[in-house]
Design an enzyme around this catalytic site. Structure first.
Site, PDB file in Angstrom:
ATOM      1  N   GLU A 116       0.853  -1.202   0.000  1.00  0.00           N
ATOM      2  CA  GLU A 116       0.000   0.000   0.000  1.00  0.00           C
ATOM      3  C   GLU A 116       0.882   1.243   0.000  1.00  0.00           C
ATOM      4  OE1 GLU A 116      -2.404  -0.194   3.563  1.00  0.00           O
ATOM      5  OE2 GLU A 116      -2.832  -2.313   3.224  1.00  0.00           O
ATOM      6  N   LYS A 118       2.380   4.543   1.462  1.00  0.00           N
ATOM      7  CA  LYS A 118       2.485   5.101   2.811  1.00  0.00           C
ATOM      8  C   LYS A 118       2.093   6.565   2.697  1.00  0.00           C
ATOM      9  CE  LYS A 118       5.442   5.439   6.889  1.00  0.00           C
ATOM     10  NZ  LYS A 118       4.700   6.551   7.388  1.00  0.00           N
ATOM     11  N   ASP A 120       1.250  10.285   3.365  1.00  0.00           N
ATOM     12  CA  ASP A 120       1.913  11.235   4.259  1.00  0.00           C
ATOM     13  C   ASP A 120       0.882  12.167   4.885  1.00  0.00           C
ATOM     14  OD1 ASP A 120       3.870  12.475   5.630  1.00  0.00           O
ATOM     15  OD2 ASP A 120       4.715  13.555   3.915  1.00  0.00           O
ATOM     16  N   TYR A 233      -7.533   1.937   6.017  1.00  0.00           N
ATOM     17  CA  TYR A 233      -6.791   0.728   5.639  1.00  0.00           C
ATOM     18  C   TYR A 233      -6.708  -0.346   6.710  1.00  0.00           C
ATOM     19  CZ  TYR A 233      -3.383   3.796   7.915  1.00  0.00           C
ATOM     20  OH  TYR A 233      -2.763   4.654   8.774  1.00  0.00           O
ATOM     21  N   LYS A 322      10.693   3.259   3.483  1.00  0.00           N
ATOM     22  CA  LYS A 322      10.738   4.715   3.320  1.00  0.00           C
ATOM     23  C   LYS A 322      11.512   5.074   2.054  1.00  0.00           C
ATOM     24  CE  LYS A 322       9.080   6.988   6.921  1.00  0.00           C
ATOM     25  NZ  LYS A 322       9.905   7.772   7.655  1.00  0.00           N
ATOM     26  N   CYS A 416      16.709  47.766 -12.547  1.00  0.00           N
ATOM     27  CA  CYS A 416      17.162  46.552 -13.229  1.00  0.00           C
ATOM     28  C   CYS A 416      18.627  46.290 -12.879  1.00  0.00           C
ATOM     29  CB  CYS A 416      17.001  46.717 -14.735  1.00  0.00           C
ATOM     30  SG  CYS A 416      17.799  45.392 -15.669  1.00  0.00           S
ATOM     31  N   CYS A 419      20.769  46.995 -16.287  1.00  0.00           N
ATOM     32  CA  CYS A 419      20.899  48.281 -16.972  1.00  0.00           C
ATOM     33  C   CYS A 419      20.575  49.471 -16.075  1.00  0.00           C
ATOM     34  CB  CYS A 419      20.020  48.307 -18.225  1.00  0.00           C
ATOM     35  SG  CYS A 419      18.272  48.419 -17.851  1.00  0.00           S
ATOM     36  N   CYS A 434      11.885  44.956 -16.097  1.00  0.00           N
ATOM     37  CA  CYS A 434      12.803  46.035 -16.434  1.00  0.00           C
ATOM     38  C   CYS A 434      12.070  46.913 -17.439  1.00  0.00           C
ATOM     39  CB  CYS A 434      14.080  45.462 -17.053  1.00  0.00           C
ATOM     40  SG  CYS A 434      15.088  46.731 -17.837  1.00  0.00           S
ATOM     41  N   CYS A 439      17.481  47.335 -22.744  1.00  0.00           N
ATOM     42  CA  CYS A 439      18.304  46.702 -21.706  1.00  0.00           C
ATOM     43  C   CYS A 439      19.160  45.614 -22.364  1.00  0.00           C
ATOM     44  CB  CYS A 439      17.392  46.080 -20.643  1.00  0.00           C
ATOM     45  SG  CYS A 439      18.271  45.017 -19.487  1.00  0.00           S
TER      46      CYS A 439
END
Ligand code: IVH
Length: 674
Positions: A116, A118, A120, A233, A322, A416, A419, A434, A439
């Protein structure tokens, strides 16, 4: 003696650290290490205690289950202890686990297993009396839990009455106590954060902690407003009916009663079969709609599992395998800025190098400044970063508990970085730009894009060459590449006769690229290949498109008013008109290619592609779909007919599942067009 002393010291240090981290995690809600690190410390202590039982003390975290009890909830005693699971990290660990069990069972006993995910999330224990949900409790300390019944009643996947579909064939027990996991589906968590963002509220960093906080609301209306999901489960207690003889029977019985059981749970005849499945689970982990941190392997035969009993709080008959962590913590030591071809400024986190998801990571996405503020990420923070599959690593959020006070705010730049022009942000927009069309960084990025594979596809014209040519003052815009000659190219580093010749030929050939490609290459915001194709198909040529009104552009299916305005604005700009004139003068033909479709088998169908296909490239698959009358779209919506999914797909596959859009494999597609 010296040895025992050092074991004692190490055990003491581990106990101290683990207890402190649990306190930070459960009580302060401000963890300063990742779950993976906690597991490593915990495992070291388990191993040390197994080898040297004399170091075990009653206050060792191995001697109790984690405790989630909170003062302001009613306490409910559990019908049976709510146990935990031992962990395995390798194939060897799994075989050793089976071997230990074999030694405790009669020789020659066949052992089959269930596998199954696991999940979290967090444990939930739900009691039904005469088919009615009467109580739901958290794990608590394993013996008593917090009563969260009103909150669990709000979870739609939890039946309030069983059997859920009043199927008369399923026997209903006098009392049933089921155990499962509560969590946020990834999409639901993302949607929750989207709502937070829209309301200008801080974002949630960790789905599991947020699920826990949601379950522990005093006001169940708050729980109801955040869509939790429950998978069940395990049967903790059953009155009035015999226990199902196997775990596989348990899952099937729970499903028949109307519970949602862990998706993809399966039954296998041997441990080797299980082990063969693990790589697939690891690679498909990201495609699942929920987070998993491993798989759980359970001895199928319940009688044998009972016979095996427990070690501490872990049943011998089940174990968790795990997965390697996809998350790691490291320090955010800097923020670098890049400016894209549209002028968009993107911040990137510079990190102390950290090994995660199989590679060493030194930089990660910081999303955008809104998200930085919403997550309260600061320079100098210890941050959690995540790297799943091939996705670019990103900063999940800061570990607030690890702050020293020396961290500093991360703010958008006023000018910026390339530039010095002022930075602007449009009303309601997320990104900063910018403001200078000249630029040098923007110009460089635009030319680099113009010649790249996805645009004019000029072979041998990489970013470095673009940079060198700009530096020498040989090109100032996209059109200048067409007037390049051999002499200055030959002066560039690593440019011999052959390479120069090849590049000039490739540039010459690019003048004949179809209009769709040229339009894509111009880098008009929002105009990728698909939109470019629609524009060419609708207007037939560059002149008609260049003089089209936004209203006319908007007549094209799928083009909204913002994009239509954007396109019309682009062509209205004198600067862009000059560029088009210059390209034309340089010999770029802008030929609109009209290709007749091969068939209309896919007419009226819209496809979205995600992931790597087994044999076709993305371009080939798109061309194939179009050749048979289908359309390509970049994002999944209710209007999408199919999502074509390959390996390591992105969130589009998830979205498809969510919206119920059918998913196709490459083979399915090929079958459709015969
Ligand atoms: S079985 C005796 N099955 O993992 C039964 N647990 O690390 C022990 N978990 O506290 C639990 N998915 O909250 C089991 N398919 C699954 C699970 C699962 C997630 C959690 C559970 C448990 C923790 C142990």
């Amino acid at each position: 003696m010296a040895d025992l002393f050092s074991h004692l010291e190490r055990a003491e240090a581990l106990r101290r650290q683990l207890n402190e981290h649990s306190y930070r995690y459960y009580i302060l809600n401000a963890p300063s290490i990742t779950d993976g690190e906690y597991d490593r410390l915990y495992r070291e202590l388990v191993e040390l205690e197994a080898a040297h039982p004399e170091v075990i003390t009653p206050d060792s975290p191995t001697q109790r289950t984690g405790n989630d009890l909170q003062g302001d909830f009613e306490k409910v005693p559990h019908a049976a202890p709510i146990l935990s699971l031992s962990n395995c990290f390798s194939e060897e660990d799994l075989y050793a686990w089976e071997e230990r069990n074999r030694k405790l069972l009669p020789a020659g006993t066949d052992l089959d297993y269930t596998l199954e995910p696991k999940l979290d999330g967090l444990t939930i224990v739900i009691t039904y009396e005469d088919g009615v949900l009467v109580r739901a409790a958290t794990r608590g300390n394993g013996l008593v839990g917090d009563d969260v019944t009103p909150n669990v009643r709000t979870i739609r996947s939890v039946p309030l009455r069983i059997p859920a579909d009043s199927n008369p064939d399923v026997p209903v027990p006098k009392r049933l106590v089921v155990r499962g996991e509560i969590l946020f589906l990834k999409a639901d968590f993302a949607a929750l954060n989207e709502r937070q963002r829209a309301a200008g509220l801080p974002l949630y960093v960790n789905a599991r902690n947020t699920a826990s906080g949601t379950l522990k609301q005093k006001d169940s209306r708050i729980t109801a407003s955040r869509p939790l999901t429950a998978y069940l489960y395990n049967i903790v207690a059953l009155d009035g009916l015999p226990m199902p003889p196997t775990q596989w029977d348990t899952l099937n019985y729970l499903r028949a009663l109307g519970f949602v059981i862990p998706p993809q749970a399966a039954h296998y005849p041997t441990l080797s079969h299980i082990i063969q499945q693990i790589p697939t689970w690891i690679t498909h982990r990201n495609q699942l709609p929920f987070e998993i941190d491993g798989v759980v392997i359970k001895l199928n035969d319940q009688r044998l599992a009972d016979e095996l009993g427990f070690v501490g709080k872990d049943p011998r008959g089940a174990t968790a395998y795990k997965f390697p962590s996809e998350e790691a913590k490291t320090r955010l030591v800097g923020v670098t800025l890049s400016v894209g071809r549209t002028g968009k400024i993107t911040p990137t986190a510079q990190l102390e190098p950290v090994f995660v998801g199989g590679v060493t990571v030194t930089s990660a996405s910081l999303h955008n400044y809104d998200t930085i503020a919403a997550l309260d990420i600061r320079l100098g923070d210890t941050v959690v970063i995540k790297r799943s599959g091939d996705v670019i690593p990103y900063v999940v959020g800061p570990l607030i508990g690890a702050r020293t006070g020396d961290e500093t705010a991360i703010v958008p730049p006023a000018v910026c970085p390339f530039c010095g022009a002022p930075v602007i942000r449009d009303e309601g927009a997320v990104d900063y730009f910018c403001s200078n069309l000249d630029c040098p960084e923007r110009v460089y990025r635009q030319i680099e894009f113009f010649v790249s594979k996805g645009a004019l596809d000029i072979e041998g014209f990489g970013g470095r060459t673009v940079q060198a040519l700009i530096a020498k003052g040989l090109i100032h815009d996209e059109a200048d590449i067409f007037s390049l000659t051999a002499a200055p190219l030959l002066e560039l580093e690593k440019f011999g006769e052959k390479r120069t010749d090849n590049l000039l030929k490739a540039i010459e050939a690019a003048k004949q690229r179809p209009l769709t490609r040229v339009l894509t290459a111009l880098g008009i915001d929002g105009v990728g290949e698909t939109v470019a194709e629609s524009l060419v198909a609708h207007f037939g040529g560059l002149d008609a498109l260049a003089s089209a009104t936004p209203e006319a552009i908007q007549h094209i299916d799928g083009l909204g008013p913002i994009l239509a305005n954007n396109i019309a604005d682009w062509f209205a700009s004198p600067r862009n008109q000059a560029l088009l004139g210059k390209l034309r003068a340089a010999g770029v033909t802008f030929t609109a290619e009209m290709t007749a479709p091969e068939s209309d088998k896919l007419a009226g169908q819209t496809f979205v592609l995600t992931g790597t296909l087994p044999t076709l490239s993305r371009e080939q698959a798109e061309a194939l779909i179009k050749a048979h009358g289908g359309k390509i779209s970049g994002s999944v919506s209710k209007k999408t007919s199919y999502v074509l999914v390959g390996d390591s797909p992105g969130s589009k596959a998830e979205k498809a599942a969510q919206l119920g859009v059918p998913i196709l494999s490459e083979a399915d597609l090929l079958a459709m067009i015969g």
